[in-house]
Design a protein around this motif. Structure first.
Motif, short mmCIF file in Angstrom:
data_model
loop_
_atom_site.label_atom_id
_atom_site.label_comp_id
_atom_site.label_asym_id
_atom_site.label_seq_id
_atom_site.Cartn_x
_atom_site.Cartn_y
_atom_site.Cartn_z
N ASP A 50 13.97 7.56 -10.38
CA ASP A 50 13.18 8.32 -9.39
C ASP A 50 12.38 7.40 -8.48
OD1 ASP A 50 14.04 10.87 -10.23
OD2 ASP A 50 12.60 10.83 -11.89
N LEU A 51 12.95 6.26 -8.13
CA LEU A 51 12.32 5.34 -7.19
C LEU A 51 12.85 5.61 -5.79
CD1 LEU A 51 12.55 2.03 -9.24
CD2 LEU A 51 10.59 3.56 -9.04
N ASP A 52 12.01 5.40 -4.82
CA ASP A 52 12.39 5.62 -3.44
C ASP A 52 12.41 4.33 -2.65
OD1 ASP A 52 12.80 8.41 -3.46
OD2 ASP A 52 10.63 8.76 -3.37
N GLY A 53 13.32 4.26 -1.69
CA GLY A 53 13.36 3.16 -0.74
C GLY A 53 12.94 3.65 0.63
N GLY B 243 0.79 -1.22 0.00
CA GLY B 243 0.00 0.00 0.00
C GLY B 243 0.82 1.27 0.00
N SER B 244 2.14 1.15 -0.19
CA SER B 244 3.03 2.31 -0.19
C SER B 244 3.58 2.55 -1.60
CB SER B 244 4.20 2.09 0.78
OG SER B 244 5.21 1.30 0.16
N PRO B 245 4.15 3.74 -1.83
CA PRO B 245 4.76 4.00 -3.14
C PRO B 245 6.20 3.54 -3.24
CG PRO B 245 4.83 5.98 -1.80
CD PRO B 245 4.11 4.93 -0.98
N THR C 47 10.36 -4.10 -9.97
CA THR C 47 11.41 -3.10 -10.01
C THR C 47 12.69 -3.69 -10.60
OG1 THR C 47 10.50 -1.92 -8.11
CG2 THR C 47 12.83 -1.55 -8.59
N TRP C 48 13.04 -4.88 -10.16
CA TRP C 48 14.22 -5.57 -10.70
C TRP C 48 14.07 -5.81 -12.20
CZ3 TRP C 48 14.10 -10.62 -12.71
CH2 TRP C 48 15.35 -11.20 -12.98
N GLU C 49 12.89 -6.24 -12.62
CA GLU C 49 12.65 -6.55 -14.03
C GLU C 49 12.74 -5.31 -14.90
OE1 GLU C 49 9.57 -10.33 -13.63
OE2 GLU C 49 8.79 -8.30 -13.49
N ARG C 50 12.14 -4.22 -14.46
CA ARG C 50 12.05 -3.01 -15.29
C ARG C 50 13.37 -2.28 -15.43
NH1 ARG C 50 6.69 -0.89 -12.15
NH2 ARG C 50 5.18 -2.32 -13.10
N HIS C 51 14.27 -2.49 -14.47
CA HIS C 51 15.46 -1.66 -14.45
C HIS C 51 16.75 -2.45 -14.65
CE1 HIS C 51 12.90 1.68 -13.57
NE2 HIS C 51 12.33 0.98 -12.61
N GLY C 52 16.63 -3.62 -15.25
CA GLY C 52 17.80 -4.32 -15.76
C GLY C 52 18.55 -5.19 -14.79
#
Length: 256
Positions: free
Chosen positions: A209-212, A135-137, A181-186
């Protein structure tokens, strides 16, 4: 942002599998290379997780010891605790990036966590990190780590900050990550500097522009010994001496 090529994988064979990994909410992805002395303890820490259903994937990167055989025996004995288990072995040694990519590729859950075979999880680790993501971004979540072995103390106490990442790598690979995220960014890429694969991947997240999210709890243990990454050099461990590589990577490719 530079275009990403295909995710780097290596030829492999499936040694053992049981259950249905697609039924797991998260999968712990263990990379193994000549760590037969440690890997069962790592697996036992995964077994103790409070999260259910959970999957386990181990990729052996053509180790010279009997680590893969030990893992197979353990999976045959204890694998029914998990939604699914899978053990694969690279045909030849392919390096850290391809081993991590291979383990994540074999997972079938929405969330994945990289765990090096010499490190340990506390029982609430996977559950707490997933709870923080749902439920988070955020693209991934990580926790504080307790160092043990040759050195003791804490690491991974810094909250996610892209500007700080330009100075040093302070996020360990042991984070709960959305597999998408792993798939989209190589995925991970082989680096010339040992241990730089993790740093490179977090830099990709900055570029996208992804946040942890830092979960400010001690949820895992990082073993410090003669051949651990923490003993090898600054890029792997979050010391400012690793700054030039990180700054060059982000500065050359990150879109402000």
């Amino acid at each position: 942002m530079k275009p990403r090529g295909p995710i780097q994988l290596a030829p492999r064979e499936i040694v053992y599998e049981a259950g249905v990994l697609a039924n797991a909410q998260a999968t712990v992805c263990i990379t193994l290379y000549n760590y037969a002395a440690f890997v069962i303890e790592a697996l036992e820490s995964v077994y103790a997780q409070t999260l259910r259903p959970l999957g386990v994937v181990v990729v052996d990167d053509a180790s010279r010891d009997d680590g893969a055989a030990r893992v197979e025996r353990w999976m045959r004995s204890y694998g029914d605790r998990f939604a699914g288990v899978r053990l694969a072995r690279h045909v030849e040694n392919a390096g850290l990036a391809r081993a991590r990519n291979g383990a994540i590729d074999l997972a079938e859950s929405p969330y994945v966590m990289v765990l090096d075979a010499d490190n340990l999880l506390y029982p609430r680790c996977t559950l707490r990190l997933i709870e923080s993501l749902e439920g988070s971004p955020y693209a991934f979540a990580y926790s504080i780590l307790e160092r043990f072995g040759e050195h003791r103390g804490l690491m991974g106490t810094t909250a996610w900050d892209p500007e700080h990442l330009k100075l040093e790598n302070y996020v360990d690979a042991r984070a709960m990550l959305r597999k998408s995220t792993w798939e989209r960014h190589g995925g991970y890429e082989r680096m010339q500097t040992g241990g730089g694969e993790d740093y490179d991947f977090w830099c990709k997240c900055v570029e996208a522009d992804l946040d942890g999210l830092l979960v400010p709890e001690i949820l895992a243990r990082y073993r410090v010994h003669g051949v651990s990454m923490l003993a090898k050099g600054p890029i792997a461990t979050g010391h400012a001496a690793g700054a030039p590589a990180g700054a060059a990577h982000v500065g050359a490719t990150h879109e402000e």
